[in-house]
Structure formats: C-alpha cells, structure tokens
Design an enzyme around this catalytic site. Structure first.
Site, PDB file in Angstrom:
ATOM      1  CB  CYS A  50     -23.365  -3.125 -32.431  1.00 53.61           C
ATOM      2  SG  CYS A  50     -22.140  -3.112 -31.131  1.00 53.61           S
ATOM      3  CD  GLU A  86     -55.882   1.741 -14.250  1.00 53.73           C
ATOM      4  OE1 GLU A  86     -55.570   1.587 -15.448  1.00 53.73           O
ATOM      5  OE2 GLU A  86     -56.360   0.848 -13.554  1.00 53.73           O
ATOM      6  N   PRO A  87     -52.989   7.275 -14.163  1.00 53.75           N
ATOM      7  CG  PRO A  87     -52.601   9.276 -13.020  1.00 53.75           C
ATOM      8  CD  PRO A  87     -53.522   8.088 -13.052  1.00 53.75           C
TER       9      PRO A  87
HETATM   10  N1  LLP Z   1     -53.475   1.633 -17.216  1.00 51.06           N
HETATM   11  C1  LLP Z   1     -53.292   0.595 -18.053  1.00 51.06           C
HETATM   12  C2  LLP Z   1     -54.203  -0.530 -17.996  1.00 51.06           C
HETATM   13  C3  LLP Z   1     -52.240   0.629 -18.976  1.00 51.06           C
HETATM   14  O1  LLP Z   1     -52.052  -0.384 -19.812  1.00 51.06           O
HETATM   15  C4  LLP Z   1     -51.374   1.747 -19.012  1.00 51.06           C
HETATM   16  C5  LLP Z   1     -50.255   1.812 -19.953  1.00 51.06           C
HETATM   17  C6  LLP Z   1     -51.600   2.789 -18.088  1.00 51.06           C
HETATM   18  C7  LLP Z   1     -52.670   2.704 -17.205  1.00 51.06           C
HETATM   19  C8  LLP Z   1     -50.719   4.014 -18.002  1.00 51.06           C
HETATM   20  O2  LLP Z   1     -50.619   4.704 -19.195  1.00 51.06           O
HETATM   21  P1  LLP Z   1     -49.855   6.115 -19.210  1.00 51.06           P
HETATM   22  O3  LLP Z   1     -50.680   7.052 -18.363  1.00 51.06           O
HETATM   23  O4  LLP Z   1     -48.513   5.919 -18.631  1.00 51.06           O
HETATM   24  O5  LLP Z   1     -49.792   6.463 -20.655  1.00 51.06           O
HETATM   25  N2  LLP Z   1     -44.189   1.890 -23.537  1.00 51.06           N
HETATM   26  C9  LLP Z   1     -45.069   2.908 -24.045  1.00 51.06           C
HETATM   27  C10 LLP Z   1     -46.269   3.090 -23.183  1.00 51.06           C
HETATM   28  C11 LLP Z   1     -47.090   1.842 -22.980  1.00 51.06           C
HETATM   29  C12 LLP Z   1     -48.223   2.051 -22.029  1.00 51.06           C
HETATM   30  C13 LLP Z   1     -48.938   0.796 -21.733  1.00 51.06           C
HETATM   31  N3  LLP Z   1     -50.013   0.891 -20.814  1.00 51.06           N
HETATM   32  C14 LLP Z   1     -44.292   4.226 -24.185  1.00 51.06           C
HETATM   33  O6  LLP Z   1     -43.111   4.257 -23.891  1.00 51.06           O
HETATM   34  O7  LLP Z   1     -44.849   5.221 -24.649  1.00 51.06           O
END
Ligand code: LLP
Length: 440
Positions: free
Chosen positions: A367, A297-298
């Site tokens: 701000c 799940e990227p």
């Molecule tokens: N699968 C699940 C169950 C997840 O919770 C997430 C991300 C992903 C896949 C995808 O992860 P990725 O490949 O995008 O790293 N707001 C934070 C990132 C939070 C990610 C939460 N879950 C940031 O800005 O770094």
C-alpha cells in the site's frame, strides 16, 4: 552436477548459468520449466540454481587456491545453503545469533565460522564462544574485555580485528563500509585500531589471528581491494614493529559485484584474485613480512545470480505517462529498489508474445507508491493479468531482507538441483504470522 560452464560464461548476464529462454516464451532452469515451478510451488517464489551456487564456490576456490573463502551468510542462508557451503569447502561469515543458529543447526563446523557484528550482544558472544566459533571479529574496544571475560579458563578464543582502511567503494552510500565516519570497524587515524591490537594482545584469553576489513558492496573492479590490501599489510607490518607479532591471517571482506542487468559486468573473480594476491605479495615483500593467509567473504557473488523470483501478474494499468504491471509480490520480498534504487531485469515467461516491447513499471501489491520492483523495464506490450514474469539476480539480499509488510507471508525458496526442483524454505502462511501474535 551438470557440466561446468566456463568462468567467462558465468560472468555473463544476470541470469543463472542454467537458465534458458526459448523463442516461444519457454523458460527453463536446469531443464525444468519455470512455469511448472510456479504451478507446483505458487507465486511469488524464489528459485535458486544449486549448480550455479556450487559452481561459483568452485570458481573462488580455484582462483584463490591458498585462501579461505567464507560465504557471507547475510546474502542468503538456510540449512540447505549451509550444507552446500560445507560440502564445497567454504567457511561461513555470520553476523547475528540467528545466522549462527541456522548454520549450527545444519551441522556447519563451528571452527569454520567467522562471527561479525558491530553490536554483538553478550548472549551472541557467549554462544559463539561456547559453540567453538573459529574467529570472532572485534569491532569496538569495549568488546575486547567483554569477550575475554566469557572465555573459559584454559581456552583461547581466536579473534580478528576489523580495521577501517579509509577507502570509499561500493554502489550506494548505504553499503559503503570502508571509509572513516561510519559505524563499522576501528579507525587507524584515531588510533583506535592500534589500541585494539594492544588490548587484544594483553588478553591471555584471546588470540589475535589477524586483521579484517570490508569495503562495501557491489564493487566491480579490483582497484579498491588492491588499495585496501596495501593499507592492511602496512598495518600488519606496524604491528610487528610495535609488538613483535606476525599475524597469520588477513581478511579482506566481500563486496564483489554482480550484474543485475544484461550488459553489466560483475567483478571478474579470476582477475580480481590475481590482482589481490599480487598486491599482497608485493607489499609484503616490500616490508619483509611473511605472506598472511588470505580470507575473502563473498556473499552476493555466490548466491545472487543463482536466484530469480517468479511473480504472477495481477493487474495492468495505464497511467498518463507509464504502464504499471502489478504483481503478487513487491517490496516485502524485494526491498532493494525502494532502499537503493537498484535496477532489475524482468522477463515474461511461459507464452509467446504477440506484440512488440514497451517499457513498464513493475510494482507490487503493497500500500504505497514506493512499492516498485523495477522501473522502465521492457516487457511485451500485451502483458496481461495471469502472466508469469521472472526477475533476475534475486538470490542474494532478497529472501534475507524480506519482511512481512501488510502481513504478507514471505515466499518459499525452491532449489533446482541435479535431481530437479525441491522446496528448501517453505512459504510463510498467515498461520505462521499468527503464531507469533499471542493476542490479548
Ligand atoms: N563481509 C562483511 C563483513 C559484510 O558486511 C558483508 C556485507 C559481506 C562480507 C558480503 O558482501 P557482499 O559480497 O554480499 O556484497 N543489503 C545490501 C547489501 C549489504 C551488505 C552488507 N555487508 C544490498 O542488498 O545490496
């Protein structure tokens, strides 16, 4: 589509593959000057390279040919994005009723949607069941009977169970979700994961398709995934021993890291894919278990490097120790520095610079002193009001995390594709904000 760069090229640097910087300050994306995009759509603006997004989807599909690639919509979702994911043959991981609604409204096939969440409401579960979502990921014990009660007689809802593999990985404490003592998934150690399996198997309305885990985010080596794969395969073997059931699917989540700065390395997808597959194959062989179909799940690794944000410089101020470059956006369009201390790369674009470079602090227009976009970034010493700057790698977790702080409307998203730039999400105007404000 433009010609395909190699995987080595797309692993390089924080800018999308089709970004080009010239010696006179020219900056183009797929041949389109960024200055022209700023003129046409205003600033701040998120710009997304469609070709780069699609290319990354294909890289995953090539690297893991037998696996299901589910784009994590939380990184960035709009109808155009859902459409690209459908066209590239990806599945979609959604984690809220809002993401589900956008995906369905774009005609994304429900059976290719995986629905996550540690606190799904009954309304969300009901919608998912009614719409025919492919798999719902069970994240707590109570959810099992709640969900089963919503499934119409004669139907079976496929589910995965989210398990905690107890592996610490991820760039920041706020995005580490694979270890014990955080709010996601069911613990192997406490027996909750085993309990969940027994309860799902006892529900005729539910069909247990497999197990899921998600370690965390911005992980740049395959090592934690190999460890997680082994733990998960062992769980699947235990389920076979206990219940005589062989689960067909294993979802190892996302979290694949990308570079935000020049010289940083993201997770190299092909190497990761090989090591992950080998780890699963070896552990399955050792335990005499048939190979499950892998799911990954990227999110960030698909949309992150394809995006950049354009800002207009409004003010330049010299402090005692630092120079502040204030732009027309800020923590409302990019809260990641404020939340995680994330570093960014910024470039002056659209004109040639006379002087040398100096480190500056790029701040927003909000701000509070925490409204910093990038600290210690080198920009030309003659940067001045009216200049345009571009910040790299903002295609994931920027628009999706944007707020309307200080009643600032959220920036538009401009996609640059084979037929040039086009608006895929329009700018949020004060009228949009006031539409929700019903007054006295
Ligand atoms: N699968 C699940 C169950 C997840 O919770 C997430 C991300 C992903 C896949 C995808 O992860 P990725 O490949 O995008 O790293 N707001 C934070 C990132 C939070 C990610 C939460 N879950 C940031 O800005 O770094």
């Amino acid at each position: 589509m433009t010609s395909m760069p190699s995987i080595a090229e797309i692993a390089r640097g924080p800018w999308s593959t089709a970004t080009w910087f010239g010696p006179e300050g020219e900056a183009t994306l797929a041949g389109v000057p960024l200055v022209r995009i700023a003129q046409q759509f205003g600033t701040p603006a998120y710009v997304l390279d469609e070709t780069d997004v699609r290319l990354r989807c294909r890289t995953y599909r090539t690297a893991l040919p037998g696996a299901e690639i589910a784009y994590a919509a939380k990184a960035f979702l709009c109808r155009a994005m859902a459409d690209w994911m459908r066209a590239e043959g990806l599945s979609l991981d959604v984690c809220s009723g809002g993401e589900l609604a956008v995906a369905l409204s774009a005609g994304f096939p429900a059976e290719r949607i995986i629905f996550h969440g540690n606190a799904k409401t009954t309304h969300e579960l009901q919608t998912a069941v009614t719409e025919g979502v492919g798999r719902i990921v069970i994240d707590n014990l109570a959810e099992i009977s709640r969900l089963a009660a919503l499934v119409p007689l004669g139907r079976r809802q496929k589910v995965l169970i989210r398990v905690i593999p107890d592996i610490t990985a991820g760039a920041h404490a706020a995005v580490r979700t694979g270890r014990e003592d955080q709010q996601f998934g069911l613990s192997i150690a406490t027996g909750a994961a085993g309990d969940a399996v027994a309860r799902v198997l006892a529900q005729p309305a539910l069909q247990l398709a497999g197990l899921h885990c998600h370690l965390g985010s911005q992980i740049t080596t395959a090592l934690p995934y190999e460890a997680a794969a082994r733990v998960m395969v062992e769980q699947m073997a235990r389920i076979r021993e206990t219940h005589g059931v062989v689960l067909p699917e294993l979802d190892l989540g996302g979290g694949h890291g990308i570079p935000y700065l020049q010289g940083e390395q993201g997770l190299e997808v092909t190497g990761f894919a090989q090591r992950l597959t080998t780890a699963v194959e070896e552990r399955c062989a050792g335990l005499g278990l048939p190979l499950p179909r892998l799911i990954v799940e990227p999110g960030r690794a698909i949309s992150g490097p394809a995006g950049l944000t354009l800002y207009r410089v409004i003010a330049v101020k010299k402090g005692l120790d630092r120079t502040y470059v204030a732009v027309d956006g800020g923590m409302s369009d990019n809260p990641r520095h404020a939340l995680y201390g994330s570093p960014y790369e910024a470039r002056l674009i659209g004109r040639r610079s006379q002087g040398g470079m100096r480190d500056v602090t790029v701040v927003g227009h909000h701000c509070e002193t925490g409204d910093t976009l990038a600290e210690g970034v080198p920009l030309p010493a003659d940067v001045h009001p009216g200049d345009l700057i571009a910040v790299a790698a903002t295609g994931a977790y920027h628009h999706s995390m944007a707020s309307t702080y200080n009643l600032t409307g959220r920036p538009p998203v401009v996609a640059v594709g084979p037929s040039g730039p086009r608006l895929i999400v329009r700018r949020e105007e004060p009228e949009d904000l006031m539409r929700r404000d019903v007054g006295l």
